[in-house]
Design a protein around this motif. Structure first.
Motif, mmCIF file in Angstrom:
data_model
loop_
_atom_site.group_PDB
_atom_site.id
_atom_site.type_symbol
_atom_site.label_atom_id
_atom_site.label_comp_id
_atom_site.label_asym_id
_atom_site.label_seq_id
_atom_site.Cartn_x
_atom_site.Cartn_y
_atom_site.Cartn_z
ATOM 1 N N LYS A 246 -51.460 41.895 -27.036
ATOM 2 C CA LYS A 246 -50.081 42.336 -26.865
ATOM 3 C C LYS A 246 -49.287 41.223 -26.196
ATOM 4 O O LYS A 246 -49.540 40.855 -25.050
ATOM 5 C CB LYS A 246 -50.035 43.613 -26.018
ATOM 6 C CG LYS A 246 -48.641 44.204 -25.934
ATOM 7 C CD LYS A 246 -48.632 45.526 -25.166
ATOM 8 C CE LYS A 246 -47.231 46.098 -25.107
ATOM 9 N NZ LYS A 246 -47.183 47.375 -24.337
ATOM 10 N N TYR B 230 -47.375 42.249 -31.402
ATOM 11 C CA TYR B 230 -48.835 42.307 -31.460
ATOM 12 C C TYR B 230 -49.372 41.199 -32.372
ATOM 13 O O TYR B 230 -48.884 41.015 -33.489
ATOM 14 C CB TYR B 230 -49.286 43.673 -32.010
ATOM 15 C CG TYR B 230 -49.312 44.766 -30.958
ATOM 16 C CD1 TYR B 230 -50.505 45.386 -30.621
ATOM 17 C CD2 TYR B 230 -48.146 45.170 -30.307
ATOM 18 C CE1 TYR B 230 -50.535 46.407 -29.672
ATOM 19 C CE2 TYR B 230 -48.171 46.170 -29.354
ATOM 20 C CZ TYR B 230 -49.371 46.783 -29.037
ATOM 21 O OH TYR B 230 -49.402 47.782 -28.094
ATOM 22 N N SER C 120 -45.772 45.136 -34.707
ATOM 23 C CA SER C 120 -45.553 45.938 -33.509
ATOM 24 C C SER C 120 -45.951 47.389 -33.774
ATOM 25 O O SER C 120 -46.039 47.816 -34.934
ATOM 26 C CB SER C 120 -44.080 45.897 -33.075
ATOM 27 O OG SER C 120 -43.273 46.621 -33.992
ATOM 28 N N VAL C 121 -46.178 48.099 -32.689
ATOM 29 C CA VAL C 121 -46.504 49.520 -32.816
ATOM 30 C C VAL C 121 -45.295 50.298 -33.325
ATOM 31 O O VAL C 121 -45.425 51.223 -34.130
ATOM 32 C CB VAL C 121 -46.980 50.079 -31.460
ATOM 33 C CG1 VAL C 121 -47.099 51.597 -31.500
ATOM 34 C CG2 VAL C 121 -48.306 49.447 -31.066
ATOM 35 N N ARG C 122 -44.117 49.913 -32.861
ATOM 36 C CA ARG C 122 -42.901 50.590 -33.286
ATOM 37 C C ARG C 122 -42.702 50.492 -34.802
ATOM 38 O O ARG C 122 -42.408 51.482 -35.480
ATOM 39 C CB ARG C 122 -41.690 50.015 -32.553
ATOM 40 C CG ARG C 122 -40.381 50.762 -32.846
ATOM 41 C CD ARG C 122 -39.209 50.109 -32.111
ATOM 42 N NE ARG C 122 -39.446 50.107 -30.677
ATOM 43 C CZ ARG C 122 -39.155 51.134 -29.885
ATOM 44 N NH1 ARG C 122 -38.640 52.231 -30.400
ATOM 45 N NH2 ARG C 122 -39.370 51.054 -28.600
ATOM 46 N N VAL D 130 -49.997 55.914 -33.197
ATOM 47 C CA VAL D 130 -50.453 54.576 -33.600
ATOM 48 C C VAL D 130 -51.367 53.985 -32.530
ATOM 49 O O VAL D 130 -52.450 53.459 -32.835
ATOM 50 C CB VAL D 130 -49.250 53.642 -33.858
ATOM 51 C CG1 VAL D 130 -49.734 52.227 -34.195
ATOM 52 C CG2 VAL D 130 -48.388 54.183 -34.986
ATOM 53 N N VAL E 278 -49.924 47.937 -38.276
ATOM 54 C CA VAL E 278 -49.580 47.136 -37.095
ATOM 55 C C VAL E 278 -49.649 45.650 -37.421
ATOM 56 O O VAL E 278 -48.772 44.864 -37.036
ATOM 57 C CB VAL E 278 -50.503 47.472 -35.910
ATOM 58 C CG1 VAL E 278 -50.232 46.534 -34.729
ATOM 59 C CG2 VAL E 278 -50.319 48.922 -35.483
ATOM 60 N N SER E 279 -50.692 45.240 -38.137
ATOM 61 C CA SER E 279 -50.843 43.817 -38.462
ATOM 62 C C SER E 279 -49.694 43.334 -39.346
ATOM 63 O O SER E 279 -49.262 42.187 -39.219
ATOM 64 C CB SER E 279 -52.186 43.564 -39.150
ATOM 65 O OG SER E 279 -52.250 44.218 -40.410
ATOM 66 N N HIS F 51 -45.084 56.823 -31.832
ATOM 67 C CA HIS F 51 -45.654 55.635 -31.181
ATOM 68 C C HIS F 51 -47.052 55.913 -30.641
ATOM 69 O O HIS F 51 -47.989 55.109 -30.808
ATOM 70 C CB HIS F 51 -44.694 55.239 -30.054
ATOM 71 C CG HIS F 51 -45.026 53.966 -29.358
ATOM 72 N ND1 HIS F 51 -45.913 53.919 -28.302
ATOM 73 C CD2 HIS F 51 -44.577 52.701 -29.543
ATOM 74 C CE1 HIS F 51 -45.993 52.670 -27.864
ATOM 75 N NE2 HIS F 51 -45.188 51.904 -28.601
ATOM 76 N N ILE G 41 -55.403 52.941 -33.066
ATOM 77 C CA ILE G 41 -55.881 51.572 -32.845
ATOM 78 C C ILE G 41 -56.982 51.565 -31.781
ATOM 79 O O ILE G 41 -58.010 50.893 -31.928
ATOM 80 C CB ILE G 41 -54.718 50.648 -32.426
ATOM 81 C CG1 ILE G 41 -53.709 50.517 -33.580
ATOM 82 C CG2 ILE G 41 -55.243 49.270 -32.027
ATOM 83 C CD1 ILE G 41 -54.283 49.955 -34.864
ATOM 84 N N TYR H 81 -53.715 52.463 -40.079
ATOM 85 C CA TYR H 81 -52.897 52.174 -38.899
ATOM 86 C C TYR H 81 -53.052 50.722 -38.479
ATOM 87 O O TYR H 81 -52.080 50.060 -38.080
ATOM 88 C CB TYR H 81 -53.286 53.120 -37.760
ATOM 89 C CG TYR H 81 -52.720 54.509 -37.920
ATOM 90 C CD1 TYR H 81 -51.516 54.865 -37.340
ATOM 91 C CD2 TYR H 81 -53.394 55.463 -38.679
ATOM 92 C CE1 TYR H 81 -50.989 56.145 -37.488
ATOM 93 C CE2 TYR H 81 -52.883 56.751 -38.843
ATOM 94 C CZ TYR H 81 -51.679 57.078 -38.248
ATOM 95 O OH TYR H 81 -51.164 58.335 -38.403
ATOM 96 N N ALA I 228 -44.999 49.868 -37.046
ATOM 97 C CA ALA I 228 -46.069 50.605 -37.721
ATOM 98 C C ALA I 228 -45.766 52.104 -37.736
ATOM 99 O O ALA I 228 -45.960 52.783 -38.757
ATOM 100 C CB ALA I 228 -47.400 50.330 -37.031
#
Length: 298
Positions: free
Chosen positions: A51, A56, A18-20, A33, A13-14, A30, A37, A9, A22
């Motif tokens: 954030k 992110y 964004s979380v979306r 995730v 994200v990296s 959402h 994290i 996870y 990912a």
């Protein structure tokens, strides 16, 4: 210990920013995730991301974790490749569980043919009425007649086969003798634990003697061949036996549907896949016999 799933996870994200993004790449929501994290940050005691309005961004601690996370991902893929490659070899042990009557009266010749086609696969046939625990790897493939798919564990992968029917059978000679007025009593021949099924009827024949009980199907079949009386059998047994005939005036009954069952991960191995594909074709060829369409005549 760090959970590898949390690292997955973190990497998503990296890379997505964004979380979306990912959540979309991992096929989760959402909230999942965010929870993963937060779990990673709690275990490491540091924030992984800042954030920002644009998305992110990795913190200094997150940058350090990123290098190690990439190494973990590479090692994980290497491990999966090695294990998967081993399991894709057409060799090794293949354990198949099914009822004795399916084995001895239908499928052993097909198992023998599969063994000839794949001589490096060691086959072990577990002939039993009990359903082996596929999740615990007691068997790789289970072949079962199932009336309702919902009764099977959800973690099993099922490949649906033909429907299986049964009928009421008598020996040809005994039917001829009964029609000629033989005085010997006719009996129901039953397996003790089951008795006479509710769907079974006597049809043209009428039983007069006390039931004859056995503890297994093999003895039951021999008894009906010997002219003791009538019994219920799967059509693939009764119709294929030249000594037997269906009792005139009786109906067929559907026992259920044949299923090839595998554990969801085991089914990906090549030997299991080859076997289930092969057996699925053979069962399709047997569909008329299993459905009682190869009717024995009196």
């Amino acid at each position: 210990m760090i959970d590898w799933d949390d690292i997955r996870y973190f990497l998503a994200v990296s890379r997505g920013g964004s979380v979306r993004a990912a959540a979309k790449s991992l096929g989760v929501n959402h909230a999942t995730v965010l929870r993963r994290i937060a779990q990673l940050e709690e275990r490491l005691g540091a924030l992984m991301f800042e954030k920002l309005p644009a998305g992110y961004r990795l913190t200094a601690a997150g940058e350090e974790v990123l290098d190690l996370a990439i190494q973990m991902e590479a090692s994980s893929r290497q491990l999966e490749t090695r294990v998967f490659g081993r399991d894709q070899s057409v060799r090794g042990l293949l354990r198949v569980t099914l009822t004795p009557i399916l084995a001895t009266h239908l499928l052993i010749p097909d198992f023998a043919e599969f063994a000839r086609l794949h001589p490096d696969i060691e086959m072990e046939i577990l002939s039993s009425g009990e359903l082996a625990n596929l999740t615990n790897r007691e068997a790789d493939v289970a072949i079962r007649v199932v009336y309702d798919r919902k009764t099977l564990p959800l973690n099993l992968h099922g490949l649906k086969g033909p429907e299986v029917f049964g009928g009421v059978y008598i020996s040809r000679d005994r039917l001829a003798a009964w029609r000629a007025g033989a005085a010997d009593p006719l009996r129901w021949i039953v397996i003790s634990m089951h008795g006479i099924p509710e769907w079974a009827s006597e049809g043209e024949v009428r039983t007069t003697g006390a039931p004859f009980r056995t503890t297994d199907a093999a003895a039951e079949i021999v008894a009906v061949r010997q002219g003791l009386g009538i019994t219920t059998l799967p059509c693939f047994v009764g119709d294929a036996d030249p000594l037997l005939v269906r009792v005139p005036g009786t109906d067929l009954h559907m026992y259920g549907t044949l299923w090839l069952l595998t554990q969801r991960e085991t089914r990906k191995t090549k030997r299991v896949r080859l076997f289930t594909e092969y057996l699925s074709r053979r069962l399709a060829a047997y569909a008329p016999l299993l459905a009682g369409l190869s009717k024995s005549r009196d």
